[in-house]
Design a protein around this motif. Structure first.
Motif, PDB file in Angstrom:
ATOM      1  N   SER A  45      36.540  33.150  56.544  1.00 38.12           N
ATOM      2  CA  SER A  45      35.440  33.151  55.577  1.00 38.12           C
ATOM      3  C   SER A  45      34.540  31.944  55.824  1.00 38.12           C
ATOM      4  O   SER A  45      34.930  30.989  56.492  1.00 38.12           O
ATOM      5  CB  SER A  45      35.989  33.107  54.149  1.00 38.12           C
ATOM      6  N   LEU A  46      33.349  31.988  55.261  1.00 39.16           N
ATOM      7  CA  LEU A  46      32.404  30.880  55.378  1.00 39.16           C
ATOM      8  C   LEU A  46      32.938  29.680  54.607  1.00 39.16           C
ATOM      9  O   LEU A  46      33.301  29.805  53.439  1.00 39.16           O
ATOM     10  CB  LEU A  46      31.033  31.292  54.839  1.00 39.16           C
ATOM     11  N   GLN A  47      33.003  28.546  55.276  1.00 36.73           N
ATOM     12  CA  GLN A  47      33.456  27.302  54.654  1.00 36.73           C
ATOM     13  C   GLN A  47      32.378  26.254  54.852  1.00 36.73           C
ATOM     14  O   GLN A  47      31.763  26.175  55.916  1.00 36.73           O
ATOM     15  CB  GLN A  47      34.752  26.808  55.298  1.00 36.73           C
ATOM     16  N   LEU A  48      32.144  25.462  53.827  1.00 40.38           N
ATOM     17  CA  LEU A  48      31.174  24.376  53.896  1.00 40.38           C
ATOM     18  C   LEU A  48      31.839  23.150  53.299  1.00 40.38           C
ATOM     19  O   LEU A  48      32.269  23.171  52.151  1.00 40.38           O
ATOM     20  CB  LEU A  48      29.916  24.758  53.111  1.00 40.38           C
ATOM     21  N   ARG A  49      31.977  22.072  54.094  1.00 43.40           N
ATOM     22  CA  ARG A  49      32.649  20.879  53.594  1.00 43.40           C
ATOM     23  C   ARG A  49      31.862  19.634  53.983  1.00 43.40           C
ATOM     24  O   ARG A  49      31.164  19.607  54.992  1.00 43.40           O
ATOM     25  CB  ARG A  49      34.079  20.794  54.111  1.00 43.40           C
ATOM     26  N   VAL A  50      32.019  18.603  53.173  1.00 39.57           N
ATOM     27  CA  VAL A  50      31.373  17.324  53.433  1.00 39.57           C
ATOM     28  C   VAL A  50      32.101  16.659  54.591  1.00 39.57           C
ATOM     29  O   VAL A  50      33.320  16.543  54.579  1.00 39.57           O
ATOM     30  CB  VAL A  50      31.404  16.423  52.181  1.00 39.57           C
ATOM     31  N   SER A  51      31.350  16.233  55.607  1.00 36.89           N
ATOM     32  CA  SER A  51      31.943  15.631  56.790  1.00 36.89           C
ATOM     33  C   SER A  51      31.833  14.106  56.751  1.00 36.89           C
ATOM     34  O   SER A  51      32.846  13.422  56.712  1.00 36.89           O
ATOM     35  CB  SER A  51      31.256  16.171  58.046  1.00 36.89           C
ATOM     36  N   THR A  52      30.615  13.580  56.777  1.00 35.21           N
ATOM     37  CA  THR A  52      30.418  12.132  56.784  1.00 35.21           C
ATOM     38  C   THR A  52      29.211  11.746  55.941  1.00 35.21           C
ATOM     39  O   THR A  52      28.354  12.570  55.647  1.00 35.21           O
ATOM     40  CB  THR A  52      30.199  11.592  58.213  1.00 35.21           C
ATOM     41  N   THR A  53      29.155  10.471  55.612  1.00 35.98           N
ATOM     42  CA  THR A  53      28.016   9.922  54.885  1.00 35.98           C
ATOM     43  C   THR A  53      26.941   9.530  55.894  1.00 35.98           C
ATOM     44  O   THR A  53      27.253   8.967  56.945  1.00 35.98           O
ATOM     45  CB  THR A  53      28.441   8.669  54.092  1.00 35.98           C
ATOM     46  N   ILE A  54      25.696   9.852  55.585  1.00 29.04           N
ATOM     47  CA  ILE A  54      24.564   9.431  56.405  1.00 29.04           C
ATOM     48  C   ILE A  54      23.604   8.657  55.508  1.00 29.04           C
ATOM     49  O   ILE A  54      23.761   8.653  54.285  1.00 29.04           O
ATOM     50  CB  ILE A  54      23.838  10.631  57.065  1.00 29.04           C
ATOM     51  N   ARG A  55      22.616   8.029  56.093  1.00 31.88           N
ATOM     52  CA  ARG A  55      21.638   7.288  55.300  1.00 31.88           C
ATOM     53  C   ARG A  55      20.881   8.275  54.412  1.00 31.88           C
ATOM     54  O   ARG A  55      20.220   9.180  54.899  1.00 31.88           O
ATOM     55  CB  ARG A  55      20.658   6.555  56.195  1.00 31.88           C
ATOM     56  N   GLY A  56      21.022   8.103  53.104  1.00 36.12           N
ATOM     57  CA  GLY A  56      20.298   8.951  52.163  1.00 36.12           C
ATOM     58  C   GLY A  56      21.005  10.242  51.783  1.00 36.12           C
ATOM     59  O   GLY A  56      20.449  11.058  51.063  1.00 36.12           O
ATOM     60  N   GLY A  57      22.220  10.456  52.265  1.00 31.31           N
ATOM     61  CA  GLY A  57      22.905  11.701  51.919  1.00 31.31           C
ATOM     62  C   GLY A  57      24.195  11.910  52.686  1.00 31.31           C
ATOM     63  O   GLY A  57      24.950  10.983  52.926  1.00 31.31           O
ATOM     64  N   TYR A  58      24.399  13.163  53.104  1.00 23.28           N
ATOM     65  CA  TYR A  58      25.664  13.541  53.746  1.00 23.28           C
ATOM     66  C   TYR A  58      25.442  14.543  54.862  1.00 23.28           C
ATOM     67  O   TYR A  58      24.481  15.308  54.854  1.00 23.28           O
ATOM     68  CB  TYR A  58      26.618  14.180  52.725  1.00 23.28           C
ATOM     69  N   LYS A  59      26.381  14.543  55.827  1.00 20.58           N
ATOM     70  CA  LYS A  59      26.437  15.593  56.839  1.00 20.58           C
ATOM     71  C   LYS A  59      27.551  16.530  56.420  1.00 20.58           C
ATOM     72  O   LYS A  59      28.654  16.090  56.082  1.00 20.58           O
ATOM     73  CB  LYS A  59      26.727  15.020  58.217  1.00 20.58           C
ATOM     74  N   LEU A  60      27.266  17.826  56.418  1.00 17.44           N
ATOM     75  CA  LEU A  60      28.258  18.842  56.099  1.00 17.44           C
ATOM     76  C   LEU A  60      28.528  19.662  57.348  1.00 17.44           C
ATOM     77  O   LEU A  60      27.710  19.685  58.279  1.00 17.44           O
ATOM     78  CB  LEU A  60      27.746  19.772  54.998  1.00 17.44           C
ATOM     79  N   VAL A  61      29.657  20.343  57.357  1.00 18.36           N
ATOM     80  CA  VAL A  61      30.014  21.237  58.455  1.00 18.36           C
ATOM     81  C   VAL A  61      30.261  22.621  57.870  1.00 18.36           C
ATOM     82  O   VAL A  61      31.055  22.784  56.949  1.00 18.36           O
ATOM     83  CB  VAL A  61      31.270  20.730  59.197  1.00 18.36           C
ATOM     84  N   ALA A  62      29.537  23.606  58.396  1.00 17.80           N
ATOM     85  CA  ALA A  62      29.709  25.003  57.989  1.00 17.80           C
ATOM     86  C   ALA A  62      30.470  25.721  59.098  1.00 17.80           C
ATOM     87  O   ALA A  62      30.123  25.581  60.270  1.00 17.80           O
ATOM     88  CB  ALA A  62      28.360  25.668  57.769  1.00 17.80           C
ATOM     89  N   ARG A  63      31.506  26.489  58.706  1.00 16.16           N
ATOM     90  CA  ARG A  63      32.294  27.237  59.690  1.00 16.16           C
ATOM     91  C   ARG A  63      32.480  28.672  59.259  1.00 16.16           C
ATOM     92  O   ARG A  63      32.726  28.954  58.100  1.00 16.16           O
ATOM     93  CB  ARG A  63      33.680  26.610  59.852  1.00 16.16           C
ATOM     94  N   LYS A  64      32.349  29.564  60.210  1.00 18.93           N
ATOM     95  CA  LYS A  64      32.698  30.965  60.013  1.00 18.93           C
ATOM     96  C   LYS A  64      32.980  31.559  61.383  1.00 18.93           C
ATOM     97  O   LYS A  64      32.196  31.382  62.310  1.00 18.93           O
ATOM     98  CB  LYS A  64      31.583  31.751  59.333  1.00 18.93           C
ATOM     99  N   GLY A  65      34.089  32.264  61.478  1.00 21.63           N
ATOM    100  CA  GLY A  65      34.480  32.823  62.763  1.00 21.63           C
ATOM    101  C   GLY A  65      34.692  31.703  63.764  1.00 21.63           C
ATOM    102  O   GLY A  65      35.372  30.725  63.483  1.00 21.63           O
ATOM    103  N   SER A  66      34.087  31.830  64.929  1.00 25.17           N
ATOM    104  CA  SER A  66      34.216  30.786  65.949  1.00 25.17           C
ATOM    105  C   SER A  66      32.952  29.937  66.041  1.00 25.17           C
ATOM    106  O   SER A  66      32.723  29.263  67.034  1.00 25.17           O
ATOM    107  CB  SER A  66      34.518  31.424  67.309  1.00 25.17           C
ATOM    108  N   SER A  67      32.113  29.966  64.986  1.00 25.29           N
ATOM    109  CA  SER A  67      30.881  29.184  64.958  1.00 25.29           C
ATOM    110  C   SER A  67      31.005  28.023  63.983  1.00 25.29           C
ATOM    111  O   SER A  67      31.622  28.139  62.930  1.00 25.29           O
ATOM    112  CB  SER A  67      29.704  30.053  64.526  1.00 25.29           C
TER     113      SER A  67
END
Length: 91
Positions: A45-67
């Motif tokens: 299923s589609l997953q979206l999680r917080v990965s790291t802190t960046i200046r002014g916000g956050y980097k997230l990682v979205a995963r589904k299947g092999s992408s």
């Protein structure tokens, strides 16, 4: 209300509607989907999680299947508040 920057021709399936819903959250200014790659593992299923802190916000990682796709969020929310917002707007 924030905005979703649409700059690529391809996205992880189902990601854009989730991001558009998340953009309505108070405190989120800009959401920018970035580079998309293939990975060895699979996520059913589609997953979206917080990965790291960046200046002014956050980097997230979205995963589904092999992408996997990076998503950058400019926000003044704390990480716990952002994680809570991700769960509330999950499709």
């Amino acid at each position: 209300m924030g905005r979703v920057v649409i700059t690529h021709s391809t996205y992880v399936e189902g990601l854009i509607p989730w991001l558009k819903s998340l953009a309505c959250e108070q405190g989120i200014q800009t959401i920018t989907p970035a580079v998309i790659n293939r990975v060895k593992g699979r996520s059913q299923s589609l997953q979206l999680r917080v990965s790291t802190t960046i200046r002014g916000g956050y980097k997230l990682v979205a995963r589904k299947g092999s992408s996997v796709q990076e998503v950058f969020i400019v926000t003044n929310l704390e990480q716990a508040q952002l994680q809570s917002a991700l769960e509330r707007h999950r499709p």
